[in-house]
Design a protein around this motif. Structure first.
Motif, short mmCIF file in Angstrom:
data_model
loop_
_atom_site.label_atom_id
_atom_site.label_comp_id
_atom_site.label_asym_id
_atom_site.label_seq_id
_atom_site.Cartn_x
_atom_site.Cartn_y
_atom_site.Cartn_z
N PHE A 368 1.58 -0.35 -26.46
CA PHE A 368 1.53 -1.10 -27.41
C PHE A 368 3.33 -1.67 -27.75
O PHE A 368 4.23 -1.21 -27.16
CB PHE A 368 1.66 -0.76 -28.70
N PRO A 369 3.37 -3.77 -28.07
CA PRO A 369 4.66 -4.20 -28.00
C PRO A 369 5.59 -3.08 -29.76
O PRO A 369 5.19 -2.57 -29.97
CB PRO A 369 4.44 -5.06 -28.67
N LYS A 396 -4.11 1.64 -34.45
CA LYS A 396 -3.86 0.78 -36.07
C LYS A 396 -2.19 -0.17 -35.90
O LYS A 396 -1.61 0.23 -35.57
CB LYS A 396 -3.65 1.53 -37.51
N LEU A 397 -2.82 -1.02 -35.80
CA LEU A 397 -1.76 -2.38 -35.78
C LEU A 397 -1.64 -2.66 -37.18
O LEU A 397 -2.23 -3.72 -38.01
CB LEU A 397 -1.61 -3.47 -34.66
N ILE A 398 -0.38 -2.59 -37.85
CA ILE A 398 -0.02 -3.27 -38.79
C ILE A 398 1.34 -3.83 -38.50
O ILE A 398 2.06 -3.66 -38.34
CB ILE A 398 -0.07 -2.05 -40.05
N THR A 399 0.97 -4.85 -39.95
CA THR A 399 2.32 -6.10 -39.44
C THR A 399 2.60 -7.04 -41.07
O THR A 399 1.53 -6.49 -41.94
CB THR A 399 1.76 -7.24 -38.74
N HIS A 400 3.21 -7.06 -41.32
CA HIS A 400 4.50 -7.26 -42.23
C HIS A 400 5.41 -8.59 -42.27
O HIS A 400 6.12 -8.49 -40.98
CB HIS A 400 5.44 -6.38 -43.13
N LYS A 417 -0.04 -8.91 -26.41
CA LYS A 417 0.62 -7.71 -26.01
C LYS A 417 0.47 -6.45 -26.10
O LYS A 417 0.78 -5.71 -25.13
CB LYS A 417 2.47 -7.88 -26.70
N THR A 418 -1.04 -5.86 -26.53
CA THR A 418 -1.06 -5.23 -26.64
C THR A 418 -1.94 -4.65 -25.46
O THR A 418 -3.39 -5.38 -24.89
CB THR A 418 -2.50 -4.00 -27.81
N THR A 419 -2.03 -3.39 -24.16
CA THR A 419 -2.67 -3.47 -23.10
C THR A 419 -3.41 -1.89 -23.61
O THR A 419 -3.28 -0.91 -23.71
CB THR A 419 -2.28 -3.17 -21.52
N ASP A 577 -5.94 -11.54 -20.37
CA ASP A 577 -6.18 -12.01 -21.92
C ASP A 577 -6.90 -11.20 -22.48
O ASP A 577 -8.09 -11.70 -23.55
CB ASP A 577 -7.52 -13.75 -21.38
N GLY A 578 -6.86 -9.76 -22.10
CA GLY A 578 -7.79 -9.20 -23.23
C GLY A 578 -9.04 -8.23 -23.14
O GLY A 578 -9.37 -7.91 -23.30
N GLN A 579 -10.00 -8.91 -21.68
CA GLN A 579 -11.18 -9.05 -21.40
C GLN A 579 -11.25 -8.46 -20.26
O GLN A 579 -10.58 -8.34 -18.75
CB GLN A 579 -11.78 -10.34 -20.93
#
Length: 674
Positions: A368-369, A396-400, A417-419, A577-579
């Motif tokens: 995770f970035p 869970k990715l939480i942004t503010h 940017k998550t792998t 690209d996430g796939q």
């Protein structure tokens, strides 16, 4: 910051157990974990101060056995038990057992859970209190013909909902009377399996609905407040996918009306601790003070509570502990401010390109970035297993951010940017949601995902030929690398696999499996260097494939592509690209191709799970599309149908049996083969 509660047993697992521990340790509390045999090496076990085994992998034999958890709490001398969410968190008998044992239950009193725990009783209570509820039948009669008549009375479409539990389990939308009986049967069976209660209610399905909920908090001193709303309208199969706070389009007038209704509901049952009042909102004409209806109350902490924490600056778990310790709420309604905007995306091990089927397996890569305004809550780490026994959430990715657009852009960037390598996941799908123009423009309701599956990429895609080529080259290099390591002479120029030739370019070939299909790749030239000429005739691919030098760790090709090889295993994961494309060297002795082309229809399990229902036996005639079995995995049911008309020639599994992904369950002898 300390409370009078010195130790806590967390009666849960995974992400929520780790999140509760984080706050408990800040408060100076001793943390106690419980775990099943499947979770012996889980992160919540590693992070706890002490941990106790409570049973086999199935939750009904471990995490749902209240007596075992109470016994461990007594043994460990725990001051309190925090149930997290799911499992026993809304089980009134468990809350009462804690009280009887002299252990503080970090949650509402049993009376509040009892009053709000069943949707039918809660709706009756809200009607009495003057809170608007959705039209429907909320009574105790469960006769199938009676319920069908109630559905006709309020007119279709209708929603069948389990009176216990939540999370979309035991819930079915029905658009026509002809579909009601099968939908009712499925909802009741799923409700019984998930909550031990098969009772359902019938409600009118509101078109263009939005799901908006209010976070409430109460204490033992008569105080009750709300912490603003969350919009949870981005759903699939009634399960939330992305949540945000505050709700788009919310006005002070509507917030005041909804907040008052929520606080009144909490006061009506003497509520203590964290709870959520869920409303269904008619979004066809925008948010209105007279356009929302009570759905249910969740008498626990919610999965999406971090977005409320982000906009209020409060730690909801810390507030839970303080209220459980008998302290008054440290904040008043007028003290709470809503600052900025927040989003939460649920990263799941599931395959959006294959009906969102849950996935299981080892997380060979998980990264995770780190970025301003980003929080990641997870209960797994690289190398951990996603098992078929529990909810397949990875994180869970939480942004503010200061604005909705800023927070949403941050979420999209974090997802990019998550792998994740191993089980397939929904990271690419989540990013597509974040980037969808209509969602960014606040034009959405609970049906948004289902209406836009194609645009969001949740459809079967063609095999990514470039990814297969990269995976094949990586596998070839791995093979040569292993041969050289084993050779007593080191690098052997006569090894036919390394591309060495006296005259002309060497042609090396490798057969691989991709999505269960054999693919033959031909490499022309040497394996040395970063670029190889690769031809894959069946995929019409003939290009130079660029790949960095061989390494067992993730190999960055470009900003959006990784190649990850499993050391010694031969399997290669290519993330473009996430796939994810999984490339496995073909083993002619390990795969059976003999059945292909014979005309038999084979029904296989789409995932690891339990065969909960079997509708056919050898000798039965079936029609194409006929329901033949149901597999339950990670608390959700999946119906299997006959791929063709014919006669059942073999049934390879029995009801109640655990089955592996791709395991053959039923063979149908088709008419063409007879």
């Amino acid at each position: 910051m300390a409370t009078s509660l010195r130790s806590v047993l967390i009666a849960n697992r995974g992400e929520i157990a780790c999140r509760i521990m984080r706050t408990a340790k800040k408060l100076g509390m001793h943390t106690i974990a419980v775990y099943s045999e499947a979770d012996a090496h889980a992160q919540h076990v590693k992070q706890a101060d002490e941990a106790y085994l409570i049973g086999p992998a199935p939750a009904r034999e471990s995490y749902l056995v209240a007596d075992k958890i109470i016994a461990v709490a007594k043994q460990a001398k725990a001051d309190c038990i925090h149930p997290g969410y799911g499992f026993l968190s809304e089980n009134v008998d468990f809350a009462q057992a804690c009280a009887d044992a002299g252990i503080v239950f970090v949650g509402p009193p049993p009376s509040a859970i009892r009053a709000m725990g069943l949707k039918d009783g809660a709706k009756a209570l809200m009607q009495k209190a003057g809170v608007p509820v959705v039209p429907g039948y909320h009574g105790a009669e469960q006769d199938a013909h009676f319920l069908a008549a109630q559905a006709e009375a309020i007119s279709y479409p209708v929603l069948i909902k389990a009176v216990a539990g939540g999370g979309g389990k035991g819930m079915r939308r029905v658009d026509a009377a002809a579909d009601f009986a099968a939908a009712l049967e499925g909802a009741q069976r799923e409700a019984q399996s998930a909550f031990g209660n098969s009772h359902v209610l019938i409600e009118k399905y509101i078109l263009a609905p939005r799901h908006i909920e209010m976070q409430v908090f109460g204490d033992a001193h008569g105080n009750a407040i709300h912490l603003f709303e969350r919009d949870c309208s981005l759903q699939r199969r009634h399960q939330k996918v992305i949540e945000e706070a505050p709700a788009p389009g919310m006005t002070p007038e509507v917030r005041a009306a909804m907040g008052k209704a929520a606080v009144d509901a909490a006061r009506a049952v003497g509520y203590q601790g964290a709870g959520t009042i869920e409303f269904i909102v008619d979004g066809s004409k925008g948010l209105r003070a007279d356009g929302f209806y009570f759905m249910e109350m969740n008498t626990r902490l919610q999965v999406e509570h971090p977005v409320t924490e982000a906009i209020t600056g409060l730690d909801l778990v810390a507030l839970q502990f303080r209220v459980a310790a008998g302290e008054p709420l440290p904040v008043k309604q007028e003290d709470i401010r809503c600052t900025g905007h927040a989003f939460e995306a649920r990263l799941y091990a599931e395959d959006p390109e294959n009906g969102f089927l849950p996935q299981a397996g080892k997380l060979w890569s998980l990264h995770f970035p780190t970025a301003p305004g980003l929080r990641v809550d997870t209960g797994v780490a690289m190398g951990d297993e996603v098992t078929p026994f529990y909810d397949p959430m990875i994180a869970k990715l939480i942004t503010h951010g200061a604005t909705r657009q800023e927070a949403l852009t941050r979420l999209a960037q974090a997802l990019k940017k998550t792998t994740v390598a191993g089980p397939k996941c929904n990271v690419r799908f989540l990013r597509a949601l974040c980037e969808a123009p209509a969602f960014r423009d606040e034009q959405f309701d609970t049906g948004f995902i289902d209406r836009n599956l194609t645009e969001l990429g949740a459809v079967t895609r063609e095999i990514n030929a470039a990814s297969v080529a990269r995976g094949a080259v990586f596998a070839m290099k791995q093979k040569v690398h292993d041969l050289h390591k084993k050779s007593p002479f080191g690098h052997d120029p006569w090894n036919v696999s390394d591309g060495f030739a006296l005259t002309g370019p060497r042609r090396s070939s490798l057969a691989v499996l991709v999505e269960g299909k054999r693919v033959d790749a031909v490499l022309t030239g040497s394996l040395e260097g970063a670029g190889q000429s690769v031809t894959i005739p069946s995929l019409h691919y003939d290009h130079v494939t660029y790949l960095g030098l061989h390494k067992a760790q993730p190999d960055m090709i470009a900003s959006d592509c990784h190649v990850i090889g499993i050391p010694g295993g031969g399997t290669v994961f290519v993330l473009d690209d996430g796939q994810q494309t999984t490339v496995v060297p073909f083993d002619p002795l390990g795969v059976d191709y003999e059945h292909e082309g014979e005309g038999d229809g084979t029904v296989t399990s789409p995932m690891h799970g339990k065969l909960v229902a079997l509708f056919v036996k050898p000798g039965d005639k079936v029609e194409k599309g006929q329901r033949v079995a149901i597999v339950e995995a990670m608390k959700m049911e999946h119906t299997l149908v006959a791929p063709s008309a014919g006669v059942v020639s073999d049934v390879a599994a029995a009801e109640g049996q655990q089955v592996a992904q791709d395991a053959r369950l039923i063979t149908i002898h088709t008419e063409e083969a007879s």
